[in-house]
Structures are given as C-alpha cells and as structure tokens.
Design a protein around this motif. Structure first.
Motif, PDB file in Angstrom:
ATOM      1  N   GLY A   1      36.515  22.037  91.110  1.00 24.27           N
ATOM      2  CA  GLY A   1      35.980  21.306  89.964  1.00 24.27           C
ATOM      3  C   GLY A   1      37.048  21.107  88.899  1.00 24.27           C
ATOM      4  O   GLY A   1      37.157  20.034  88.292  1.00 24.27           O
ATOM      5  N   PHE A   2      37.847  22.147  88.694  1.00 21.64           N
ATOM      6  CA  PHE A   2      38.912  22.082  87.689  1.00 21.64           C
ATOM      7  C   PHE A   2      39.951  21.020  88.052  1.00 21.64           C
ATOM      8  O   PHE A   2      40.274  20.135  87.251  1.00 21.64           O
ATOM      9  CB  PHE A   2      39.580  23.455  87.549  1.00 21.64           C
ATOM     10  N   LEU A   3      40.441  21.074  89.295  1.00 22.95           N
ATOM     11  CA  LEU A   3      41.501  20.140  89.708  1.00 22.95           C
ATOM     12  C   LEU A   3      40.994  18.704  89.704  1.00 22.95           C
ATOM     13  O   LEU A   3      41.672  17.785  89.251  1.00 22.95           O
ATOM     14  CB  LEU A   3      42.021  20.523  91.098  1.00 22.95           C
ATOM     15  N   SER A   4      39.757  18.495  90.200  1.00 18.38           N
ATOM     16  CA  SER A   4      39.211  17.146  90.258  1.00 18.38           C
ATOM     17  C   SER A   4      39.013  16.566  88.859  1.00 18.38           C
ATOM     18  O   SER A   4      39.362  15.412  88.592  1.00 18.38           O
ATOM     19  CB  SER A   4      37.878  17.166  91.022  1.00 18.38           C
TER      20      SER A   4
ATOM     21  N   ALA B   1      42.434  15.780  87.247  1.00 15.68           N
ATOM     22  CA  ALA B   1      43.071  14.593  87.817  1.00 15.68           C
ATOM     23  C   ALA B   1      42.394  13.312  87.331  1.00 15.68           C
ATOM     24  O   ALA B   1      43.028  12.262  87.225  1.00 15.68           O
ATOM     25  CB  ALA B   1      43.041  14.670  89.344  1.00 15.68           C
ATOM     26  N   ALA B   2      41.079  13.394  87.033  1.00 11.47           N
ATOM     27  CA  ALA B   2      40.333  12.205  86.627  1.00 11.47           C
ATOM     28  C   ALA B   2      40.271  12.054  85.107  1.00 11.47           C
ATOM     29  O   ALA B   2      39.624  11.128  84.609  1.00 11.47           O
ATOM     30  CB  ALA B   2      38.918  12.260  87.210  1.00 11.47           C
ATOM     31  N   GLY B   3      40.900  12.978  84.369  1.00 14.09           N
ATOM     32  CA  GLY B   3      40.856  12.904  82.911  1.00 14.09           C
ATOM     33  C   GLY B   3      39.493  13.249  82.353  1.00 14.09           C
ATOM     34  O   GLY B   3      39.135  12.808  81.268  1.00 14.09           O
TER      35      GLY B   3
ATOM     36  N   GLU C   1      32.512  17.457  91.837  1.00 19.44           N
ATOM     37  CA  GLU C   1      33.013  16.895  90.578  1.00 19.44           C
ATOM     38  C   GLU C   1      33.269  15.395  90.726  1.00 19.44           C
ATOM     39  O   GLU C   1      32.978  14.616  89.817  1.00 19.44           O
ATOM     40  CB  GLU C   1      34.285  17.639  90.149  1.00 19.44           C
ATOM     41  N   ARG C   2      33.805  14.977  91.867  1.00 19.95           N
ATOM     42  CA  ARG C   2      34.044  13.534  92.114  1.00 19.95           C
ATOM     43  C   ARG C   2      32.745  12.743  92.032  1.00 19.95           C
ATOM     44  O   ARG C   2      32.713  11.605  91.580  1.00 19.95           O
ATOM     45  CB  ARG C   2      34.656  13.316  93.506  1.00 19.95           C
TER      46      ARG C   2
END
Lengths: 206, 171
Positions: free
Chosen positions: B86-89, B92-94, A30-31
C-alpha cells in the motif's frame, strides 16, 4: 504440488513468500483505490461499485484459474486450505462485520493498504480491530452453540449442487458479469442524483 | 494526497491483478490471502506482554503460543507485506499523505471515534466468522465455499442497512 506443506508455513522461505504475496496484495488494493475509506464506502450509497467489481473479478479470475490448473493436474484443490463453513456463525459474524465496515470505513486488508498510504483513521481502525479480536477471545464461549449450527466444514457450492468444479467457477464468472452490468446501470443512474444537501444537478441554486 | 495524484486503476484490471495474486498464493503456499488472523495474533502478543498467564490460558489465543512465537506465521508476514504494498503503490501514484480521511460534513473527531468503534465490530465479526473479506470472502469465494457467500451476503446487507445512519461520515 504446492511449494510448501501447511506445516511448513512457518519456515523462513514460506514467510518470505508470504511477505511478497502480501506486498502484491497491498499493491493491488491501493491501485484499485481501496487505500481510501471514502472510495470503499461509496458502494453503500450506491455511487461507486468498485468494491464489487474488484472483488468479483478477483474471485472469478482466481476461481477459473485454479480449476484450469487443476484440470491440467498442476494443482490438487483438495490439498488447499480453505475456510470452514459455519452458516449461523458467519451470518451473525458477517452482520457485525458489515456494520463495522460502514461505520469504520475499512476491512482488515484494506486498512493495511490505507495505513501504508498514510491514513490515520486506518491506524485507529486497526487498533479497534485488535481490541475487538481480544474481546472475542473472552466472549467466545457464548457463541459455542451458534458455531455448531450449519457447521459443514469444507463445503463448496459446486459439490453441494453436484456440478464439476470448473462448471461452478464458470458459473461464478457469469454471475460476476451480470453483477457488473447491474453495477454500471446503478452508477449511471446515480450520476444524476444529487447528494443530500447538494443543489440538484443542472440547477443554479446556491 | 496531492494535486498531482494519479487516478486509480481500472477496477477490472486491479481485480484481475488481485485474482492472479490470490491464485499465486494458493499455488505457492497452498492457502489464500488473509488479514484478520494476523491482526488477532498481534493483539494477542501485545496483551501477552501485560498478562501472559491469562492469554495462554485462553482457549482462543492459547494455542497460538504453544509452538513458540505466534508472530512467526505466514499471515503476519502477509500483513506486513500488504502495508508495504500500500505504501509503495500510494507513493508511486502521488497519493501518499498523512490525513484523517472523511466526508465533507464530518469532523476528524467523529471520524476517529467511528473508526475505533467500527474496527472493534470488525474484529469481533471476523473472529466469529473465521475470517474477513480477504481470507473468508475472497479466498474462500474463489473456491465457491458456501460460508464465504453467507458472509458476503450478511456483510453487504448489514452495511447497506446501516449506511443511511452514518451518511454524515462519508458523503
């Protein structure tokens, strides 16, 4: 040398470790932007080569890292589980997979990261992937002949060409660096190429 | 996705992080990362609820039921983890948000139909290839497995070749 033997991967401790590794996996995907199917597919229109950059840097880091640990006797790479090589099946399967990737917008791992970030198309894609897995289970007998062609088992390229595994890993790193240079050149070129249906860059046409 | 969404991280940084995660998986579990195998197991268990005998008699799926619950498998735990990662990232990044993501010229309906069809092809291709971009391409590629690069080459060649025909979905 590993914390778990392959027959212990169903134990609660191994499952917990796999859960944490999966969490890190989804986090990095995701990053990198791989919770977005438009970002993922942009490589196929030559615009954004993040897929290649992330994939090859990950492969090179893990490859060189593993061979370094092996040189210090900390990992026995012959004990690691690696996927078998089946040349014909993987050439045909990869072709079908690649068409599915650009049509569906995801691969299985990135679809999970995408679903985690709320993409409904990832949910539909995963339902499709489940249907495809089931379909394969029923049609598998028609591929039996194909699966035997080029079935080489565990087959590393470094062994096949007769070089040390660390030399092979460094070779992978060099190939990756060359690919990154090429990717940046293509990206720079494509910044000046308008999308189809878009006014040319620098033009005031509406 | 909201207006305050943070930019994605540098691809080489994310790639190095992913590589270290893969390395950790090999050291801890003795095997790499994977995703498609768990999807196949979840599909098999879903179908097993409706037609247990035929799933257990199937030569591909039957063996998964011999040692008890097919979901008690490290790949399934990893898949669940990747969903939360994926959910947490994204949170956290909006970047988290319920959407059907598509190109500016695509309808939600066409995007959803393509996702289903593409998913089915990916499901078939991954099983025939003995893995996907995670378990075969990335994990096998790090150890220079020949089949991993055959798969990567075929996948990218096919995707680049078909991309012009589905441009409307994405661009």
């Amino acid at each position: 040398m590993n914390l778990f033997a392959l027959d212990q991967l169903g134990t609660p401790a191994a499952l917990a470790a796999a859960l944490v590794l999966g969490l890190l996996f989804g986090f990095w995907l995701e990053r990198a932007g791989f919770g977005s199917s438009r970002k993922l597919t942009a490589i196929f229109y030559f615009r954004d080569w993040a897929v290649l950059k992330v994939m090859f840097s990950a492969m090179a880091v893990a490859g060189v890292g593993l061979q370094a640990l092996a040189l210090f006797g900390l990992v026995d790479t012959s004990q690691l589980y690696v996927p078998d090589t089946q040349i014909a099946a993987q050439a045909i399967g990869g072709t079908v997979f690649g068409i599915g990737f650009v049509v569906g917008g995801w691969c299985p791992g990135t679809a999970m990261a995408g679903l985690g970030s709320g993409k409904l198309d990832a949910l539909v894609f995963l339902a499709g992937a489940m249907a495809g897995s089931l379909a394969f289970a029923w049609i598998a007998p028609i591929f039996e002949g194909v699966q035997g062609i080029g079935a080489l088992g565990t087959c590393s390229i470094s062994d096949a060409i007769g070089v040390e595994p660390m030399t092979g890993a460094i070779g992978l790193l060099v190939v990756a660096l060359l690919a990154f240079v090429m990717a940046h050149k293509v990206e720079a070129h494509m910044r000046n190429v308008p999308e189809i249906g878009e006014a040319p860059k620098g033009s005031d046409a509406r | 996705m909201n207006a305050n969404a943070k930019p994605f991280w540098n691809p080489y940084l994310a790639g190095a992080g992913l590589g270290l995660t893969l390395l950790l998986s090999y050291v801890v579990l003795g095997t790499g990362l994977g995703a498609s195998g768990a999807i196949a197991r979840i599909a098999a268990v879903s179908m097993h609820a409706a037609a247990p005998e035929s799933v257990e008699a199937n030569p591909v799926m039957g063996p998964w039921f011999e040692d008890g619950n097919p979901l008690r498998h490290y790949l399934v735990a990893m898949l669940v983890g990747s969903l939360f990662g994926g959910f947490l990232s994204s949170l956290a990044a909006g970047r988290a948000g319920i959407v059907v993501e598509r190109g500016p010229r695509a309808s939600a309906q066409s995007r959803v139909i393509a996702a289903l069809l593409g998913g089915a092809l990916v499901g078939i291709g991954a099983r025939l290839s003995l893995g996907c971009t995670s378990g075969l391409a990335l994990s096998g590629g790090a150890l220079l497995q020949a089949g991993s690069f055959v798969f990567v080459g075929a996948t990218f060649a096919a995707a680049f070749a078909v991309a012009p025909f589905v441009r409307r979905l994405w661009r």
